[in-house]
Design a protein around this motif. Structure first.
Motif, PDB file in Angstrom:
ATOM      1  N   LEU A 232       0.826  -1.201   0.000  1.00 19.35           N
ATOM      2  CA  LEU A 232       0.000   0.000   0.000  1.00 19.35           C
ATOM      3  C   LEU A 232       0.863   1.257   0.000  1.00 19.35           C
ATOM      4  O   LEU A 232       0.594   2.209  -0.739  1.00 19.35           O
ATOM      5  CB  LEU A 232      -0.944  -0.012   1.206  1.00 19.35           C
ATOM      6  CG  LEU A 232      -1.925   1.141   1.331  1.00 19.35           C
ATOM      7  CD1 LEU A 232      -2.800   1.260   0.089  1.00 19.35           C
ATOM      8  CD2 LEU A 232      -2.797   0.956   2.568  1.00 19.35           C
ATOM      9  N   GLU A 233       1.912   1.268   0.795  1.00 19.23           N
ATOM     10  CA  GLU A 233       2.814   2.423   0.836  1.00 19.23           C
ATOM     11  C   GLU A 233       3.477   2.651  -0.520  1.00 19.23           C
ATOM     12  O   GLU A 233       3.580   3.798  -0.986  1.00 19.23           O
ATOM     13  CB  GLU A 233       3.875   2.222   1.915  1.00 19.23           C
ATOM     14  CG  GLU A 233       3.325   2.334   3.325  1.00 19.23           C
ATOM     15  CD  GLU A 233       4.314   1.912   4.398  1.00 19.23           C
ATOM     16  OE1 GLU A 233       5.358   1.296   4.073  1.00 19.23           O
ATOM     17  OE2 GLU A 233       4.035   2.197   5.577  1.00 19.23           O
ATOM     18  N   GLU A 234       3.915   1.571  -1.175  1.00 19.74           N
ATOM     19  CA  GLU A 234       4.531   1.692  -2.494  1.00 19.74           C
ATOM     20  C   GLU A 234       3.536   2.226  -3.523  1.00 19.74           C
ATOM     21  O   GLU A 234       3.872   3.058  -4.358  1.00 19.74           O
ATOM     22  CB  GLU A 234       5.095   0.342  -2.938  1.00 19.74           C
ATOM     23  CG  GLU A 234       6.293  -0.103  -2.130  1.00 19.74           C
ATOM     24  CD  GLU A 234       6.722  -1.527  -2.410  1.00 19.74           C
ATOM     25  OE1 GLU A 234       6.093  -2.213  -3.263  1.00 19.74           O
ATOM     26  OE2 GLU A 234       7.690  -1.976  -1.768  1.00 19.74           O
ATOM     27  N   LEU A 235       2.314   1.754  -3.437  1.00 18.17           N
ATOM     28  CA  LEU A 235       1.270   2.198  -4.344  1.00 18.17           C
ATOM     29  C   LEU A 235       0.981   3.686  -4.157  1.00 18.17           C
ATOM     30  O   LEU A 235       0.864   4.438  -5.133  1.00 18.17           O
ATOM     31  CB  LEU A 235       0.013   1.358  -4.079  1.00 18.17           C
ATOM     32  CG  LEU A 235      -1.114   1.469  -5.065  1.00 18.17           C
ATOM     33  CD1 LEU A 235      -1.774   0.122  -5.221  1.00 18.17           C
ATOM     34  CD2 LEU A 235      -2.104   2.490  -4.602  1.00 18.17           C
ATOM     35  N   VAL A 236       0.896   4.125  -2.922  1.00 18.19           N
ATOM     36  CA  VAL A 236       0.644   5.535  -2.626  1.00 18.19           C
ATOM     37  C   VAL A 236       1.775   6.402  -3.180  1.00 18.19           C
ATOM     38  O   VAL A 236       1.521   7.460  -3.774  1.00 18.19           O
ATOM     39  CB  VAL A 236       0.448   5.766  -1.110  1.00 18.19           C
ATOM     40  CG1 VAL A 236       0.477   7.242  -0.758  1.00 18.19           C
ATOM     41  CG2 VAL A 236      -0.856   5.132  -0.646  1.00 18.19           C
TER      42      VAL A 236
ATOM     43  N   GLY B  65       2.542  11.322  -9.448  1.00 23.18           N
ATOM     44  CA  GLY B  65       1.713  11.976 -10.459  1.00 23.18           C
ATOM     45  C   GLY B  65       2.095  11.661 -11.888  1.00 23.18           C
ATOM     46  O   GLY B  65       1.607  12.312 -12.807  1.00 23.18           O
ATOM     47  N   ASP B  66       2.929  10.669 -12.110  1.00 25.39           N
ATOM     48  CA  ASP B  66       3.342  10.351 -13.471  1.00 25.39           C
ATOM     49  C   ASP B  66       2.651   9.103 -14.025  1.00 25.39           C
ATOM     50  O   ASP B  66       3.076   8.525 -15.011  1.00 25.39           O
ATOM     51  CB  ASP B  66       4.865  10.183 -13.534  1.00 25.39           C
ATOM     52  CG  ASP B  66       5.396   9.089 -12.624  1.00 25.39           C
ATOM     53  OD1 ASP B  66       4.606   8.489 -11.880  1.00 25.39           O
ATOM     54  OD2 ASP B  66       6.617   8.851 -12.661  1.00 25.39           O
TER      55      ASP B  66
ATOM     56  N   ALA C 159      -7.489   0.260  -2.333  1.00 21.19           N
ATOM     57  CA  ALA C 159      -8.659   0.052  -1.478  1.00 21.19           C
ATOM     58  C   ALA C 159      -8.690  -1.389  -0.963  1.00 21.19           C
ATOM     59  O   ALA C 159      -9.016  -1.636   0.206  1.00 21.19           O
ATOM     60  CB  ALA C 159      -9.933   0.378  -2.238  1.00 21.19           C
ATOM     61  N   LYS C 160      -8.313  -2.343  -1.816  1.00 17.92           N
ATOM     62  CA  LYS C 160      -8.279  -3.750  -1.396  1.00 17.92           C
ATOM     63  C   LYS C 160      -7.168  -3.980  -0.377  1.00 17.92           C
ATOM     64  O   LYS C 160      -7.345  -4.720   0.594  1.00 17.92           O
ATOM     65  CB  LYS C 160      -8.091  -4.651  -2.612  1.00 17.92           C
ATOM     66  CG  LYS C 160      -9.291  -4.665  -3.533  1.00 17.92           C
ATOM     67  CD  LYS C 160      -9.021  -5.448  -4.795  1.00 17.92           C
ATOM     68  CE  LYS C 160     -10.199  -5.328  -5.760  1.00 17.92           C
ATOM     69  NZ  LYS C 160      -9.902  -5.931  -7.061  1.00 17.92           N
ATOM     70  N   LEU C 161      -6.018  -3.349  -0.594  1.00 13.59           N
ATOM     71  CA  LEU C 161      -4.916  -3.476   0.356  1.00 13.59           C
ATOM     72  C   LEU C 161      -5.289  -2.862   1.704  1.00 13.59           C
ATOM     73  O   LEU C 161      -4.989  -3.422   2.759  1.00 13.59           O
ATOM     74  CB  LEU C 161      -3.649  -2.825  -0.196  1.00 13.59           C
ATOM     75  CG  LEU C 161      -2.974  -3.569  -1.342  1.00 13.59           C
ATOM     76  CD1 LEU C 161      -1.975  -2.666  -2.050  1.00 13.59           C
ATOM     77  CD2 LEU C 161      -2.302  -4.838  -0.839  1.00 13.59           C
ATOM     78  N   LYS C 162      -5.954  -1.720   1.675  1.00  9.38           N
ATOM     79  CA  LYS C 162      -6.401  -1.064   2.908  1.00  9.38           C
ATOM     80  C   LYS C 162      -7.362  -1.978   3.670  1.00  9.38           C
ATOM     81  O   LYS C 162      -7.240  -2.144   4.892  1.00  9.38           O
ATOM     82  CB  LYS C 162      -7.084   0.255   2.579  1.00  9.38           C
ATOM     83  CG  LYS C 162      -7.646   0.979   3.788  1.00  9.38           C
ATOM     84  CD  LYS C 162      -8.368   2.253   3.335  1.00  9.38           C
ATOM     85  CE  LYS C 162      -9.070   2.935   4.477  1.00  9.38           C
ATOM     86  NZ  LYS C 162     -10.365   2.347   4.801  1.00  9.38           N
TER      87      LYS C 162
END
Length: 80
Positions: free
Chosen positions: A18-22, A28-29, A43-46
């Motif tokens: 989740l941290e990597e995804l965020v 923004g690229d 959302a699934k990871l959360k």
């Protein structure tokens, strides 16, 4: 990453993913369509992290203490 992959993750694995995804989203690229897919995966990871935390809380709540405040064992937690 499939939903089955997420469901088999430990809390730590899901949190790291989740941290990597965020971080990817914050850069923004990422194109819009990919951003939406990443958001859905996030959302699934959360949800997985929340589930694992609730399981841990239930286990901690099931620990019983004696009159000296020492653990005497655990009470069974339904569903775990």
């Amino acid at each position: 990453m499939s939903e089955a992959d997420i469901e088999s993750m430990s809390f730590e694995e899901a949190m790291t993913a989740l941290e990597e995804l965020v971080l990817r989203l914050e850069r923004g690229d990422v194109p819009l369509e990919q951003s939406i897919a990443l958001y859905e995966q996030g959302a699934k990871l959360k949800k997985r992290c929340e589930t694992k935390l609730k399981e841990a809380e239930a286990k901690v709540a099931a620990i019983t203490l004696d009159s000296d405040g020492q653990p005497t064992g655990t009470a069974p937690v339904e569903g775990l």
